[in-house]
Design an enzyme around this catalytic site. Structure first.
Site, PDB file in Angstrom:
ATOM      1  N   HIS A 139      42.092  35.947  43.841  1.00  0.00           N
ATOM      2  CA  HIS A 139      41.828  36.739  45.054  1.00  0.00           C
ATOM      3  C   HIS A 139      41.250  35.849  46.155  1.00  0.00           C
ATOM      4  CE1 HIS A 139      42.728  40.784  43.687  1.00  0.00           C
ATOM      5  NE2 HIS A 139      42.021  40.588  42.584  1.00  0.00           N
ATOM      6  N   THR A 164      39.631  36.864  39.890  1.00  0.00           N
ATOM      7  CA  THR A 164      38.759  36.796  41.067  1.00  0.00           C
ATOM      8  C   THR A 164      39.006  35.509  41.844  1.00  0.00           C
ATOM      9  OG1 THR A 164      37.065  38.102  39.944  1.00  0.00           O
ATOM     10  CG2 THR A 164      36.357  36.811  41.849  1.00  0.00           C
TER      11      THR A 164
END
Length: 340
Positions: free
Chosen positions: A43, A40
């Site tokens: 990202h 995450t």
């Protein structure tokens, strides 16, 4: 204090000075010791489509951590200054139907640290005391730092009975690698892991996978034939890749069960005929069960599960860029940053 901040709406992350937060009555101030870089976080670093619609620039990112209690809110009991803790990174409302029904991991009002509110990539952070998880002395901080994704892996691997079963895991990121190890540790028969990254497939093999398959070079069906298998009983989808998911559907045994953690692109399709006519069960997985998953994953490590095999790099916080580069290049398992 130092913090890693998503300062701009573009690729990158920035080490900046931000104020030390103040704990509320039911919160605890934590002095961070070690944090780990998650997919995450990558990202957000890359500023992909998901990040652009989810993240507000100015956010302190990060949600995988271990630290020590530095200050207690006025209403907090049961913890001591200096105690070593990690914490559940999903903050739930406590009053919805699922929270009150004992299913807080399904709270529709969940707030994620490092995504929706300031997170753990800092010298200090605040957390609700109810989210804390004490770390036993026998578990080193470099492993406790990534209990969050370890918990995702444990939630997936323990969702269905895998004892004596054949398990397919699509996606050899750190969570898929750990899930492969858990499945073998608790008694799965064959655990097959697919990916296109040979470095990470080797880590999955090191953690106990029966076979690892680079699907750009080898047919999964050929591997099944070598193992004298008709199909997989349990599937764990970790890749977020529609082609990998459809390969999984094609290779599942009738009546098989699939746990899905990988996030598919918007609009991604699948072969519904395979799901319907094979009688497959597909279960979405988000986060960890609070706090049963935390209990089980702690006991797994204490009973000898070799979680350390997925840890490939330990860096100082000043080397954070190297850590993100390694993650972007797919040349790392877990990367842990030290804040000391």
């Amino acid at each position: 204090m130092k913090a890693l901040v998503k300062r701009e709406a573009s690729k990158g992350i920035w080490l900046e000075q931000v104020p030390v937060p103040t704990p509320g009555p039911n919160e605890v101030l934590i002095k961070l010791e070690k944090t780990a870089i998650c997919g995450t976080d990558l990202h957000i670093y890359l500023w992909d489509e998901w990040s652009q619609r989810t993240i507000t620039p100015g956010l302190t990112i990060g949600h995988e951590f271990v630290g020590r209690v530095a200050e207690l809110g006025s209403a907090v009991t049961g913890y001591q200054v200096g105690q070593r803790v990690s914490a559940e990174g999903h903050i739930v409302c406590g009053h919805c139907r699922n929270c009150r029904g004992g299913r807080p991991h399904l709270c529709p009002n969940t707030v994620g640290i490092g995504v929706n509110v300031n997170g753990a990539f800092a010298e200090y952070m605040v957390m609700p005391a109810s989210n804390l998880w004490p770390i036993p002395d026998q578990i080193p901080s470099e492993l406790a730092a990534f209990f969050d994704p370890y918990g995702n892996a444990a939630h997936c691997a323990l969702e269905f009975d895998v004892i004596g079963e054949d398990v397919l895991i699509t996606g050899a990121g750190p969570i898929g690698i750990i899930a492969a190890g858990i499945c073998k540790h608790i008694g799965a028969r064959n655990v097959v892991v697919t990916d296109v990254n040979d470095f990470r497939l080797k880590l999955a093999a090191d953690l106990g996978a029966t076979r690892v398959v680079n699907v750009s070079k080898t047919s999964l069906k050929d591997v099944m034939a070598d193992l004298h298998m008709e199909g997989f009983d349990v599937g764990l989808e970790m890749s977020g890749n529609p082609r990998a998911f459809n390969d999984m559907l094609d290779c599942m045994y009738h009546g098989g069960k699939i746990a899905m953690l990988g996030i598919m692109p918007r609009g991604a399709g699948c072969d519904w005929d395979k799901i319907i006519f094979k009688g497959l069960t597909v279960q979405g997985i988000y986060g960890r069960k609070m706090y049963e998953t935390w209990y089980k994953m702690t006991q797994l490590v204490l009973s000898g599960f070799p979680l350390q095999k997925v840890l490939t790099h330990q860096l100082s916080i000043d080397e954070f860029q190297k850590g993100f580069d390694l993650m972007e290049e797919g040349k790392a398992g877990k990367v842990v940053l030290s804040w000391n």
